[in-house]
Design an enzyme around this catalytic site. Structure first.
Site, PDB file in Angstrom:
ATOM      1  N   ARG A 224      -6.586 -11.699  -3.142  1.00  0.00           N
ATOM      2  CA  ARG A 224      -7.324 -11.028  -2.077  1.00  0.00           C
ATOM      3  C   ARG A 224      -6.606 -11.260  -0.752  1.00  0.00           C
ATOM      4  O   ARG A 224      -6.146 -12.381  -0.469  1.00  0.00           O
ATOM      5  CB  ARG A 224      -8.745 -11.592  -1.975  1.00  0.00           C
ATOM      6  CG  ARG A 224      -9.697 -11.090  -3.049  1.00  0.00           C
ATOM      7  CD  ARG A 224     -10.004  -9.605  -2.879  1.00  0.00           C
ATOM      8  NE  ARG A 224     -10.943  -9.089  -3.857  1.00  0.00           N
ATOM      9  CZ  ARG A 224     -10.607  -8.529  -5.025  1.00  0.00           C
ATOM     10  NH1 ARG A 224      -9.344  -8.392  -5.366  1.00  0.00           N
ATOM     11  NH2 ARG A 224     -11.543  -8.069  -5.829  1.00  0.00           N
ATOM     12  N   HIS A 272      -2.721  -2.496  -3.594  1.00  0.00           N
ATOM     13  CA  HIS A 272      -3.807  -3.077  -4.406  1.00  0.00           C
ATOM     14  C   HIS A 272      -3.880  -2.417  -5.793  1.00  0.00           C
ATOM     15  O   HIS A 272      -4.918  -1.874  -6.188  1.00  0.00           O
ATOM     16  CB  HIS A 272      -5.155  -2.944  -3.665  1.00  0.00           C
ATOM     17  CG  HIS A 272      -6.196  -3.911  -4.163  1.00  0.00           C
ATOM     18  ND1 HIS A 272      -7.108  -4.509  -3.337  1.00  0.00           N
ATOM     19  CD2 HIS A 272      -6.471  -4.386  -5.395  1.00  0.00           C
ATOM     20  CE1 HIS A 272      -7.918  -5.298  -4.042  1.00  0.00           C
ATOM     21  NE2 HIS A 272      -7.529  -5.233  -5.310  1.00  0.00           N
TER      22      HIS A 272
HETATM   23  C1  OXD Z   1     -10.359  -6.621  -9.038  1.00  0.00           C
HETATM   24  C2  OXD Z   1      -9.353  -5.888  -8.261  1.00  0.00           C
HETATM   25  O1  OXD Z   1     -10.981  -7.543  -8.517  1.00  0.00           O
HETATM   26  O2  OXD Z   1      -8.835  -4.881  -8.778  1.00  0.00           O
HETATM   27  O3  OXD Z   1     -10.581  -6.289 -10.201  1.00  0.00           O
HETATM   28  O4  OXD Z   1      -9.040  -6.267  -7.141  1.00  0.00           O
END
Ligand code: OXD
Length: 309
Positions: A224, A272
């Site tokens: 993240r 992402h």
């Molecule tokens: C997840 C993402 O948490 O794709 O699955 O970030």
């Protein structure tokens, strides 16, 4: 059986068709603001607060991804006692392993530098890195971290792992807790972050911790964005303490134009995509879990609200 759905980037029609065929009797509908109709289960990715807040009829919320941080931001508004369940791998682990392996091998074999040389028309052999001096550190030893380890072990790198609480994994030097973090970092030439986002992991990759990595290290963040202080990374890249970084997640997504991260020659960026939700595998897994719940059996992937994952 009424199933509420919210995942705006997905093909909602395809989800409906497949879910209803795998789970006879299910009726899926895409949630719209103001929809307070009956619902037994909710399938969600980054749902707005008003979708779940104070809904007392649902038996479980299924998160269509691994990270539940977006939902836990308003945990106090979630219906009390309703389990939140994240997908357990369902095709994500292998994608994370592919991504991490690609990035590690690219740095280990110096392909990033060969790409730069080739663009400049330079024919020059670089001194190879030595495997024994290229230990990989995996920050986060859950399902995804362990899948990455399994993939990297094929290439015989020394592997370190760090987790909040102690773990034992064959072939991995495991560290844990606040006390083990600095030593783990100092022994890892490549850092791969797969930690869930919680108040404790927010900003965990900062000037102080990243400086503990050996000179000339590499950082790969596929967890993240808020776990990494981007300015601190840039500073350490400028000092060449960190040689290069591969980032799939950012403080702000989409990552804003004009940020120094965009043009940086030693940062590789992806939007992402390290692990995308695999529709069929996810639907099959959720349908099995719903059936187990209907039979009153326990299911895997239950989120612990206190731990935050
Ligand atoms: C997840 C993402 O948490 O794709 O699955 O970030």
């Amino acid at each position: 059986m009424h199933i509420l759905f919210h995942s705006p980037d997905e093909d909602e029609k395809a989800w409906k068709e497949e879910l209803e065929s795998v789970f006879p009797g299910a009726q899926m509908r895409v949630w719209q603001p103001g929809d307070n109709g009956p619902a037994d289960y909710a399938l969600v990715w980054v749902p707005p607060k008003e979708m779940l807040a104070h809904r007392t009829d649902i038996k479980a919320i299924f998160n269509l991804g691994a990270g539940v941080d977006a939902i836990l931001r308003y945990r106090d508004a979630l219906p009390p006692g309703v389990p939140l369940i994240r997908i357990s791998d369902a095709g994500m682990g292998i994608q994370m392993a592919e991504y991490a392996t690609h990035a590690v091998l690219r740095y280990f074999r110096r392909f990033d530098e060969y790409e730069t040389q080739a663009r400049a028309g330079i024919w020059n052999e670089l001194k190879p890195h030595v495997r024994e001096e290229f230990p990989i550190g995996i920050l986060g030893l859950g399902v995804l971290g362990q899948r990455i380890i399994k993939a990297l072990q094929h290439f015989e790198f020394p592997i370190n792992g760090w987790s909040r609480t102690p773990k034992e994994i064959p072939g991995v030097r495991c560290y844990s807790g606040k006390d083990g973090l600095d030593e783990f970092l100092s022994k890892s030439r490549v850092l791969i972050c797969v930690l869930p986002l919680t108040p404790e992991t927010t900003g965990i990759l900062n000037e102080r911790t990243l400086s503990k990595l050996p000179q000339g290290s590499y950082v790969i963040n596929i967890a993240r964005g808020p776990e990494l202080i981007e300015e601190d990374l840039l500073h350490l890249l400028d000092k060449r303490h960190i040689m290069a970084a591969t980032l799939d997640v950012f403080q702000q997504e989409p990552h804003p134009k004009g940020s120094r991260l965009w043009g940086h020659p030693r940062i590789t960026k992806t939007p992402h995509i390290a692990a995308l939700t695999m529709r069929s595998q996810t639907i099959r897994q959720i349908a099995e879990k719903m059936q187990a719940m209907e039979r009153g059996e326990p299911v895997e992937g239950l989120v612990d609200f206190d731990k935050g994952y």
